[in-house]
Design a protein around this motif. Structure first.
Motif, PDB file in Angstrom:
ATOM      1  N   TRP A 101      61.535  53.145  56.553  1.00  0.00           N
ATOM      2  CA  TRP A 101      61.492  51.749  56.969  1.00  0.00           C
ATOM      3  C   TRP A 101      62.679  51.397  57.861  1.00  0.00           C
ATOM      4  CZ3 TRP A 101      56.986  49.783  56.915  1.00  0.00           C
ATOM      5  CH2 TRP A 101      56.076  50.112  55.905  1.00  0.00           C
ATOM      6  N   HIS A 102      62.894  52.231  58.864  1.00  0.00           N
ATOM      7  CA  HIS A 102      63.917  51.985  59.889  1.00  0.00           C
ATOM      8  C   HIS A 102      65.330  51.953  59.323  1.00  0.00           C
ATOM      9  CE1 HIS A 102      61.061  51.565  63.069  1.00  0.00           C
ATOM     10  NE2 HIS A 102      61.917  51.042  63.901  1.00  0.00           N
ATOM     11  N   ALA A 150      63.107  61.842  61.065  1.00  0.00           N
ATOM     12  CA  ALA A 150      62.188  60.728  61.334  1.00  0.00           C
ATOM     13  C   ALA A 150      60.797  61.266  61.645  1.00  0.00           C
ATOM     14  CB  ALA A 150      62.698  59.882  62.497  1.00  0.00           C
ATOM     15  N   GLY A 151      59.779  60.518  61.249  1.00  0.00           N
ATOM     16  CA  GLY A 151      58.414  60.971  61.416  1.00  0.00           C
ATOM     17  C   GLY A 151      57.911  60.943  62.838  1.00  0.00           C
ATOM     18  N   GLU A 155      60.948  60.510  71.692  1.00  0.00           N
ATOM     19  CA  GLU A 155      60.865  59.537  72.781  1.00  0.00           C
ATOM     20  C   GLU A 155      60.738  58.108  72.267  1.00  0.00           C
ATOM     21  OE1 GLU A 155      59.421  63.505  74.170  1.00  0.00           O
ATOM     22  OE2 GLU A 155      59.048  62.211  72.431  1.00  0.00           O
ATOM     23  N   SER A 156      60.182  57.954  71.067  1.00  0.00           N
ATOM     24  CA  SER A 156      59.978  56.611  70.528  1.00  0.00           C
ATOM     25  C   SER A 156      61.267  55.974  70.044  1.00  0.00           C
ATOM     26  CB  SER A 156      58.962  56.644  69.388  1.00  0.00           C
ATOM     27  OG  SER A 156      59.487  57.321  68.250  1.00  0.00           O
ATOM     28  N   PHE A 157      62.357  56.764  70.020  1.00  0.00           N
ATOM     29  CA  PHE A 157      63.668  56.240  69.617  1.00  0.00           C
ATOM     30  C   PHE A 157      64.625  56.145  70.795  1.00  0.00           C
ATOM     31  CE2 PHE A 157      61.890  58.082  65.727  1.00  0.00           C
ATOM     32  CZ  PHE A 157      62.048  57.012  64.850  1.00  0.00           C
ATOM     33  N   GLY A 161      61.727  53.017  73.869  1.00  0.00           N
ATOM     34  CA  GLY A 161      60.761  53.506  72.899  1.00  0.00           C
ATOM     35  C   GLY A 161      60.288  52.433  71.941  1.00  0.00           C
ATOM     36  N   LEU A 162      59.102  52.653  71.404  1.00  0.00           N
ATOM     37  CA  LEU A 162      58.470  51.676  70.507  1.00  0.00           C
ATOM     38  C   LEU A 162      59.310  51.391  69.267  1.00  0.00           C
ATOM     39  CD1 LEU A 162      55.956  50.002  69.664  1.00  0.00           C
ATOM     40  CD2 LEU A 162      55.009  52.111  68.691  1.00  0.00           C
ATOM     41  N   ASN A 163      59.990  52.404  68.744  1.00  0.00           N
ATOM     42  CA  ASN A 163      60.764  52.220  67.519  1.00  0.00           C
ATOM     43  C   ASN A 163      62.146  51.628  67.746  1.00  0.00           C
ATOM     44  OD1 ASN A 163      58.928  53.289  65.520  1.00  0.00           O
ATOM     45  ND2 ASN A 163      59.260  55.289  66.453  1.00  0.00           N
TER      46      ASN A 163
END
Length: 278
Positions: A101-102, A150-151, A155-157, A161-163
């Motif tokens: 959860w981030h 991380a799952g 690139e999402s970080f 990125g989305l996260n």
């Protein structure tokens, strides 16, 4: 160098557990001595309880005040004292945990809550009576590295990125815990995409972590601005003439080429407001 590896995962067969073993092995291979706090294996209780501060009659005092009194009196719970002793011995703290959860698992957050008490990690003053925090504190002289599994894909970080950008996601830890108590935070080490079908990077990630550990001696920490640098005004905000118009957590990092102002600050700026209450 002496290192403390703190790991937080319920399964001893997990990727997190293996990464912690790799980190410990790599540190020993580089000549460092290593202690390990496996929080789940220890049965660590993450909840702050009044029982942590035995024999302290705090009345209606805050938890912070109770913990300070207990620390000074030597009446903290034995498991807290044991972790504080490990930290005293450490030059480097390596935290190995999955991103849930981030953020970090509750058991690890509870380790900070219970161990980093007032009087030990923070709440200290220098010889001039100024508070030691944000660049100084009870844990000054140590460095800290977070190894995070991380799952989602790497690139999402990234910044778009989305996260969310990894350094910004972990600002509460990097700046609000590590830097606040005087530790020098290193950039988080992300092991990404571990929940994606067909993930087959285990051997490569082990090698990458070993390479990271081997190079820690030459690695620069995150260059956050210290409270004593003179960059912050009486209101504890970045002065208007420093990065004017910019916002966000990145403004608290010193940019390449910036000159430190020193405790007196530039002419016309008063920075002796460090005596303000926390």
């Amino acid at each position: 160098m002496h290192a403390l590896v703190v790991t937080a995962h319920p399964s001893p067969r997990s990727l997190t557990a293996e990464l912690a073993r790799v980190a410990g092995s790599a540190l020993k291979g580089s000549g460092s001595s290593v202690e390990v706090s496996d929080l789940y294996a220890m049965g660590w209780d993450p909840a702050v309880r009044l029982e942590d501060y035995r024999d302290v009659d705090g009345g209606a005092e805050t938890v912070s005040a109770r913990s300070r009194h207990a620390y000074g009196a030597g009446t903290l719970a034995p498991e807290i004292l044991a972790e504080q002793d490990k930290l005293r011995r450490a030059d480097l703290v390596v935290l190995v945990f999955p991103m849930w959860w981030h953020g970090m698992p509750a058991i690890l957050k509870g380790w900070f809550d219970r161990v980093f008490v007032n009087g030990f990690a923070f709440g200290l003053q220098d010889d001039a009576g100024l508070p030691r925090k944000y660049g100084d504190g009870g844990l000054a002289g140590r460095r800290v590295l977070a190894v995070v599994a991380a799952g989602d894909r790497a690139e999402s970080f990234e910044p778009r990125g989305l996260n969310g950008d990894l350094d910004e996601l972990f600002f509460p830890f990097l700046h609000g815990i590590a830097w606040y108590t005087g530790m020098e935070p290193l950039r988080p080490h992300l092991v990404a995409g571990v929940d994606r079908p067909g993930w087959d990077r285990f051997d490569r990630e082990v090698e990458r972590l070993r390479e990271r550990i081997a190079g820690l001696g030459a690695e620069e920490p995150v260059r956050y601005r210290a409270l004593a640098d003179g960059d912050y005004g009486r209101d504890r905000k970045l002065r208007v003439d420093v990065l004017p118009g910019e916002r966000g957590v990145r403004i608290h990092e010193r940019r390449v080429g910036e000159q430190e102002l020193g405790e007196q600050g530039p002419a016309g700026h008063c920075v002796d407001d460090h005596r303000l209450a926390s």
